[in-house]
Write a protein that holds these residues in place. Structure first.
Motif, short mmCIF file in Angstrom:
data_model
loop_
_atom_site.label_atom_id
_atom_site.label_comp_id
_atom_site.label_asym_id
_atom_site.label_seq_id
_atom_site.Cartn_x
_atom_site.Cartn_y
_atom_site.Cartn_z
N LYS A 106 0.88 -1.16 0.00
CA LYS A 106 0.00 0.00 0.00
C LYS A 106 0.91 1.20 0.00
CE LYS A 106 -4.49 -1.15 1.69
NZ LYS A 106 -5.31 -1.35 2.88
N PHE A 107 0.84 1.99 -1.05
CA PHE A 107 1.69 3.18 -1.08
C PHE A 107 0.93 4.29 -1.76
CE2 PHE A 107 2.55 0.63 -4.82
CZ PHE A 107 2.68 1.54 -5.85
N PRO A 108 1.35 5.55 -1.51
CA PRO A 108 0.62 6.66 -2.12
C PRO A 108 0.63 6.55 -3.65
CG PRO A 108 2.58 7.44 -0.93
CD PRO A 108 2.46 6.00 -0.66
N PHE A 109 -0.39 6.99 -4.29
CA PHE A 109 -0.51 7.00 -5.76
C PHE A 109 -0.54 5.59 -6.36
CE2 PHE A 109 2.04 10.81 -4.66
CZ PHE A 109 1.01 11.73 -4.80
N ARG A 110 -0.87 4.58 -5.56
CA ARG A 110 -0.89 3.22 -6.10
C ARG A 110 -1.92 3.09 -7.22
NH1 ARG A 110 -3.14 -2.11 -3.66
NH2 ARG A 110 -4.76 -0.63 -3.08
N LYS A 111 -3.11 3.61 -6.96
CA LYS A 111 -4.18 3.54 -7.96
C LYS A 111 -3.79 4.31 -9.22
CE LYS A 111 -7.91 1.34 -6.36
NZ LYS A 111 -8.30 1.56 -4.96
N THR A 112 -3.23 5.51 -9.00
CA THR A 112 -2.81 6.34 -10.15
C THR A 112 -1.79 5.58 -10.99
OG1 THR A 112 -2.89 8.08 -8.51
CG2 THR A 112 -2.19 8.70 -10.73
N ALA A 113 -0.80 5.00 -10.31
CA ALA A 113 0.25 4.27 -11.02
C ALA A 113 -0.37 3.15 -11.84
CB ALA A 113 1.26 3.70 -10.04
N PHE A 114 -1.31 2.44 -11.24
CA PHE A 114 -1.94 1.34 -11.96
C PHE A 114 -2.67 1.83 -13.21
CE2 PHE A 114 -5.57 -1.48 -12.77
CZ PHE A 114 -4.86 -2.62 -13.08
N TRP A 115 -3.38 2.94 -13.07
CA TRP A 115 -4.11 3.47 -14.22
C TRP A 115 -3.17 3.97 -15.31
CZ3 TRP A 115 -8.68 2.54 -16.01
CH2 TRP A 115 -9.62 1.99 -15.12
N ILE A 116 -2.06 4.59 -14.88
CA ILE A 116 -1.09 5.08 -15.88
C ILE A 116 -0.59 3.91 -16.73
CG2 ILE A 116 1.25 6.01 -16.11
CD1 ILE A 116 0.62 7.90 -13.83
N ILE A 117 -0.35 2.77 -16.08
CA ILE A 117 0.09 1.59 -16.81
C ILE A 117 -1.04 1.01 -17.65
CG2 ILE A 117 0.98 -0.75 -16.56
CD1 ILE A 117 2.35 0.24 -13.96
N PHE A 118 -2.22 0.96 -17.02
CA PHE A 118 -3.36 0.31 -17.64
C PHE A 118 -3.77 0.94 -18.97
CE2 PHE A 118 -7.99 -0.26 -18.07
CZ PHE A 118 -8.04 -1.64 -18.08
N ILE A 119 -3.71 2.28 -19.04
CA ILE A 119 -4.15 2.98 -20.25
C ILE A 119 -3.35 2.56 -21.49
CG2 ILE A 119 -4.14 5.29 -21.33
CD1 ILE A 119 -5.22 6.36 -18.71
N THR A 120 -2.09 2.16 -21.29
CA THR A 120 -1.26 1.78 -22.44
C THR A 120 -1.81 0.58 -23.19
OG1 THR A 120 0.10 0.32 -21.10
CG2 THR A 120 0.83 2.59 -21.29
N LEU A 121 -2.70 -0.17 -22.55
CA LEU A 121 -3.32 -1.32 -23.22
C LEU A 121 -3.99 -0.91 -24.51
CD1 LEU A 121 -5.45 -3.57 -20.93
CD2 LEU A 121 -3.43 -4.13 -22.23
N MET A 122 -4.46 0.35 -24.53
CA MET A 122 -5.36 0.74 -25.61
C MET A 122 -4.66 1.12 -26.90
SD MET A 122 -8.30 2.82 -23.73
CE MET A 122 -9.26 2.12 -22.40
N LEU A 123 -3.38 1.46 -26.84
CA LEU A 123 -2.78 1.98 -28.05
C LEU A 123 -1.57 1.19 -28.55
CD1 LEU A 123 -2.94 5.79 -27.38
CD2 LEU A 123 -4.42 4.43 -28.84
N PRO A 124 -1.72 0.49 -29.65
CA PRO A 124 -0.58 -0.20 -30.22
C PRO A 124 0.45 0.78 -30.75
CG PRO A 124 -2.55 -0.46 -31.60
CD PRO A 124 -2.96 0.30 -30.41
N VAL A 125 1.68 0.35 -30.84
CA VAL A 125 2.78 1.23 -31.24
C VAL A 125 2.53 1.86 -32.61
CG1 VAL A 125 4.24 -0.55 -32.32
CG2 VAL A 125 5.31 1.42 -31.26
N GLU A 126 1.72 1.20 -33.44
CA GLU A 126 1.50 1.69 -34.80
C GLU A 126 0.90 3.09 -34.86
OE1 GLU A 126 1.09 -1.41 -33.93
OE2 GLU A 126 1.95 -2.67 -35.49
#
Lengths: 281, 293
Positions: A106-126
Motif C-alpha cells: 500500500k503506497f501513495p498513488f498506487r491507484k494512479t500508477a496502476f491506471w497510468i500503466i493500464f491505459i497503455t493497453l489501448m494503443l498499439p505502437v502503430e
C-alpha cells in the motif's frame, strides 16, 4: 453430441480435414519452393513434390543471402532471436515487479500508477509511430537492440496478467510467510516466483511470438542491414524488379522465419493458449 | 479487490514500479503527447520551423479525397476479414467440438498460423497467386480471368483479404472452441429432448450463448485488421496499385515517411487513437457486463 449420427461425424471430419489442408497449403508450397532452383519456379511449372536443391538453397540462404539483400539470413535470425527474447524477458521482468508492487504494497498513488500503466493497453505502437521514432532517434537508439526492444515492451498486458494471477493467491500465504519472518524480498523469491512459473512461461510464449513477428517498428528504426530482422529481410527479397526476385531464396527465408515461432506454439500449446486467453481478458 | 495482507513502506514498491513507469513514460506517454501536439502544428518543408495551426491539419485531412478512400478501404477490408475469419473459425470450431478427442488433434493442426508473421503470410500468398508463376494463379488465368494483383486493385484486395483471413482464422477458432466447450452439455441435451434438431439447437441455444465470445472476437479482429495487417499490406501491395489498398494505418506511414507531412500524419494518428480507445472501451464495458469470471 446428443445424436449419434455417423453421417454428421463424417461431415465434421471432412470439414476439419479440408480446413487443415487449406491452412497448410501455402506453407507446403513454400517448403516445396525451397527445394527447387530459380528456373523451375520462374517457369511457373513447379511440381508439388520436393526437388533436389534443398541443401544448396538452405546453405546459400543462411550463410550467403540472396543476390539483392546480400545479407546472410543467419545474421537476421540472430537479430530476430535477440529482439524476441529481449521483448519476452524484458516484459516479464518489468511487469512482474510492477504487479508485485501494485498488489502487495500500500503506497501513495498506487491507484494512479496502476491506471497510468493500464491505459497503455489501448494503443498499439502503430498509432504513435513517428513521434516514437523521433524520441528513439533523439536518444541515439536507432540501429540498437535497446531501440528495437524498449518501445515494444511499454504496454500493460503483462502487468495485468500477473496482477490477475496474484489476486488468486490466498492471503494466508503472505500471512504465513510474515509469521515465519520473511520480508518482501523473501516472500517474492520463495513463494510468489515459484507459484508464478506457469504464468511466466505462458507470457513468454505469447511475447516471444509477438516480438519475432514485429514488422513496422524494425522497418523504421533499422537502417544498417546488419541489424535487420528476418521478417523485414524477406520483404527486401521480393520487392525488387520481378525478373530478379530469387523466389527459391525468398521461400527458403520464409520457411526459416516460420520455424521458431511455429515450433514454440506447437510444443508449448497448453501454455500458449493459457497466455493468450488470459492476456486478452 | 484488495489484499487483506500487505507490506508497508513505500520506497520499495516505488522502486519495483519504477522500471515499468520509466519505459511507459518515455516510450508511450511522451510520443503519444508529441503526436497530439504535432497534429496542431505545421512544419515547413525543411522541418526548420513550425507554427501552431489549430485544427487545420484535421480539416485538411477531411478535404482530401484520398483520406475518404483510405477510410472506405479500411471499412471494406475489416468487414471482409472479420466476416470470413469469424465464420470459417466458427464452422471449424463447431465441427471440432463434436468429438472432443479429435478436437484436440485438430486444434494443434489449426492453431499454428497464429505464429506466422503477418508479412510472411503475405509473402506466402503472393507466391501462390503471383500472376506468372503462382501455382494457384495459373488455373485462374486458364479459365479466362486476367488475374493480376499487381495491376488490378480488386485482385490486390482479394489477395490481402485471403492472407489476412488465413492468418487470423486460428485465433478466432481457438476462442470459439473454448466458448463452445464452456457451454454445459445439459443445456444442449435439454434442447434435444424438447425436439430441436441440430440446426435449431445451434441458432437458438448455442449461438446466443456464444455472443459474448463473438462480440469480443469482432473487436479483436477489427483491431487486428487495423494494425497488424500493416505487414501484409506492405509486403503484398505496398498500398497499391494506385493507392487502392491503402488503409488508414498504411496512410499514416506513407504520408509521414514518403510525403514528409508530419502534421497531417500526426493528425491521422490521433484520429486512429480515438477509434481504438472507443473500440476498447466498448469491448471492456460489454465484456465486463456479459462475461462471468
Amino acid at each position: 453430441m446428443v445424436e449419434n449420427r455417423p453421417f454428421a461425424q463424417f461431415m465434421a471430419y471432412l470439414t476439419l480435414v479440408i480446413g487443415v489442408i487449406v491452412v497448410a497449403f501455402p506453407v507446403y508450397l513454400a517448403i516445396m519452393a525451397s527445394t527447387f532452383d530459380a528456373a523451375t519456379i520462374i517457369n511457373g511449372n513447379m511440381p508439388l513434390i520436393p526437388g533436389d536443391q534443398a541443401v544448396e538453397n538452405y546453405t546459400r540462404t543462411l550463410f550467403y543471402g540472396g543476390k539483392q539483400a546480400r545479407e546472410p539470413v543467419m545474421g537476421m535470425m540472430i537479430n530476430s532471436m535477440i529482439m524476441a527474447m529481449g521483448i519476452a524477458l524484458g516484459k516479464i521482468l518489468i511487469s512482474i515487479l510492477s504487479a508485485y508492487a501494485v498488489v502487495y504494497f500500500k503506497f501513495p498513488f498506487r491507484k494512479t500508477a496502476f491506471w497510468i500503466i493500464f491505459i497503455t493497453l489501448m494503443l498499439p505502437v502503430e498509432v504513435r509511430i513517428y513521434p516514437t521514432y523521433k524520441i528513439v532517434a533523439d536518444l541515439g537508439l536507432l540501429d540498437t537492440y535497446v531501440g528495437l526492444i524498449m518501445p515494444l515492451i511499454a504496454s500493460a498486458t503483462g502487468t495485468l496478467l500477473f496482477r490477475q494471477f496474484f489476486m488468486t493467491i490466498p492471503d494466508e500465504l503472505l500471512e504465513a510467510s510474515k509469521i515465519d519472518g520473511a520480508g518482501a524480498f523473501r516472500f517474492f523469491k520463495d513463494t510468489l516466483l515459484p507459484l508464478s512459473m506457469t504464468t511466466i512461461a505462458a507470457l513468454f510464449v505469447i511475447q516471444f511470438i509477438y516480438g519475432w513477428n514485429q514488422y513496422l517498428w524494425p522497418l523504421l528504426i533499422t537502417t544498417k542491414s546488419s541489424m535487420q530482422t528476418i521478417v523485414i529481410g524477406i520483404k527486401k527479397m521480393i520487392t525488387t524488379t520481378d525478373a530478379l526476385t530469387e523466389w527459391q531464396i525468398a521461400m527458403t527465408t520464409a520457411v526459416l522465419a516460420m520455424v521458431p515461432p511455429v515450433l514454440v506454439v506447437i510444443f508449448m500449446q497448453r501454455l500458449f493458449v493459457k497466455g493468450l486467453v488470459e492476456t486478452e481478458k | 479487490m484488495e489484499k487483506r495482507a500487505h507490506f508497508s513502506g513505500w520506497t520499495l514498491p516505488l522502486l519495483l514500479i519504477l522500471p515499468q513507469m520509466a519505459i511507459t513514460v518515455i516510450f508511450f506517454y511522451w510520443p503519444a503527447s508529441q503526436a497530439i501536439w504535432q497534429s496542431f502544428l505545421r512544419e515547413d518543408a525543411f522541418g526548420l520551423s513550425s507554427e501552431f495551426v489549430g485544427f487545420e491539419n484535421y480539416l485538411g485531412l477531411f478535404e482530401q479525397p484520398e483520406y475518404y478512400r483510405a477510410m472506405v478501404t479500411t471499412v471494406i477490408f475489416s468487414s471482409l476479414v472479420a466476416f470470413f475469419s469469424m465464420s470459417c473459425a466458427l464452422l471449424l470450431a463447431t465441427q471440432a467440438d463434436k468429438n472432443i478427442r479429435a478436437g484436440h488433434a485438430f486444434k494443434t493442426l489449426l492453431i499454428w498460423p497464429y505464429a506466422v508473421a503477418p508479412a510472411i503470410a503475405g509473402v506466402l500468398w503472393i507466391f501462390m497467386f503471383h500472376p506468372t508463376l503462382g501455382t494457384l494463379a495459373r488455373p485462374i488465368r486458364a479459365i479466362g480471368i486476367d488475374w493480376n494483383p499487381m495491376l488490378n486493385g480488386t485482385h490486390a484486395m482479394i489477395l490481402l483479404v485471403l492472407s489476412a483471413t488465413w492468418k487470423h482464422v486460428s485465433y478466432n477458432f481457438l476462442f470459439f472452441l473454448a466458448g463452445l466447450q464452456a457451454i454445459p452439455r445439459s443445456v444442449i441435451e435439454a434442447g434435444a429432448i424438447d425436439g430441436a434438431g441440430p440446426m435449431r439447437r445451434f441458432w437458438t441455444i448455442v449461438f446466443p450463448l456464444l455472443s459474448p465470445t463473438t462480440f469480443f472476437l469482432l473487436v479483436v479482429t477489427v483491431v487486428y485488421v487495423f494494425f497488424e495487417t500493416f505487414g501484409i499490406i506492405d509486403a503484398v501491395t505496398g498500398g497499391g496499385p494506385a493507392g487502392q489498398t491503402t488503409t488508414l494505418v498504411y496512410k499514416v506511414y506513407a504520408d509521414g515517411r514518403l510525403g514528409g507531412d508530419l502534421g497531417g500524419s500526426a493528425a491521422q494518428s490521433v484520429i486512429l487513437m480515438i477509434i481504438v480507445i472507443a473500440l476498447t472501451a466498448i469491448q471492456f464495458r460489454y465484456v465486463e457486463r456479459k462475461v462471468q469470471y
